[in-house]
Design a protein around this motif. Structure first.
Motif, mmCIF file in Angstrom:
data_model
loop_
_atom_site.group_PDB
_atom_site.id
_atom_site.type_symbol
_atom_site.label_atom_id
_atom_site.label_comp_id
_atom_site.label_asym_id
_atom_site.label_seq_id
_atom_site.Cartn_x
_atom_site.Cartn_y
_atom_site.Cartn_z
ATOM 1 N N GLU A 17 0.844 -1.203 0.000
ATOM 2 C CA GLU A 17 0.000 0.000 0.000
ATOM 3 C C GLU A 17 0.881 1.255 0.000
ATOM 4 O O GLU A 17 0.567 2.241 -0.667
ATOM 5 N N HIS A 53 -4.797 3.287 3.661
ATOM 6 C CA HIS A 53 -5.009 1.831 3.546
ATOM 7 C C HIS A 53 -3.904 1.077 4.289
ATOM 8 O O HIS A 53 -4.163 0.131 5.034
ATOM 9 N N ILE A 101 -4.868 -8.621 -2.418
ATOM 10 C CA ILE A 101 -5.919 -8.601 -1.383
ATOM 11 C C ILE A 101 -6.679 -9.938 -1.376
ATOM 12 O O ILE A 101 -6.943 -10.509 -0.310
ATOM 13 N N TYR A 123 -11.339 -4.228 2.060
ATOM 14 C CA TYR A 123 -10.383 -4.002 0.967
ATOM 15 C C TYR A 123 -10.843 -4.700 -0.315
ATOM 16 O O TYR A 123 -10.608 -4.199 -1.412
ATOM 17 N N GLU A 126 -13.318 -2.395 -1.696
ATOM 18 C CA GLU A 126 -12.626 -1.173 -2.123
ATOM 19 C C GLU A 126 -11.958 -1.380 -3.486
ATOM 20 O O GLU A 126 -11.963 -0.505 -4.343
#
Ligand code: FEO
Length: 172
Positions: A17, A53, A101, A123, A126
């Motif tokens: 991230e 994040h 992820i 996530y 997202e």
């Protein structure tokens, strides 16, 4: 207490991230120098989101009693052929992140770590949004092609993006 495999995957994602943030900062700098101030703003806000994040995952690690490991953040590319190429790379990068992820979700499930599975689902959702947004900007940039006036109109739209902490409600 987190299992080692889960802690390792989460630590690696913190680094990923932060790499994303670094990459978007480099893209933002390119856009700024190329005269696309709106795209520079959008990418800068994106970099801020990526840091949020990463920090949120770090907090999850600490909250579960694990010591994060801090991996090396590699140097991002900083020269691009065009603003369109930047957004091609944004989309490709987000697709890669989606894979990372999904892998964490699979590891959490395999290890029976439902708390991490539940955590990482934010996530997962997202990433659907991240890919859709990048894809939409790329489509617009592709449609307008070399039309400078239209390109600047997209740029103006990108200039309206404002950073809001995605975890403000959970960290307040
Ligand atoms: Fe942290 Fe762009 O996903």
């Amino acid at each position: 207490m987190l299992k080692k495999t889960v802690a390792k995957a989460l630590s690696e994602q913190v680094t990923a991230e932060y790499y994303s943030a670094y990459l978007y900062l480099a893209m933002s700098a390119y856009a700024d120098r190329a005269g696309f101030k709106g795209a520079a703003n959008w990418l800068y806000v994106q970099a801020q989101e990526e840091m949020a994040h990463g920090t949120h995952i770090l907090q999850h690690l600490l909250g579960r009693g694990a010591m994060p490991t801090f991996g090396e953040i590699k140097s991002p590319p900083s020269s691009f052929k065009s603003i369109r190429e930047v957004f091609e790379k944004v989309l490709a990068h987000e697709q890669t992140v989606t894979g990372l992820i999904d892998k964490i979700a699979s590891i959490a499930l395999r290890e029976g770590d439902h708390a991490t599975y539940n955590f990482i689902m934010w996530y997962v959702n997202e990433q659907v949004e991240e890919e859709a947004t990048a894809s939409e900007i790329l489509s617009k940039a592709t449609l307008v092609g070399e039309n400078t006036a239209l390109l600047y109109s997209i740029d103006a739209e990108l200039g309206t993006r404002v950073f809001t902490d995605p975890f403000a409600a959970t960290t307040a």
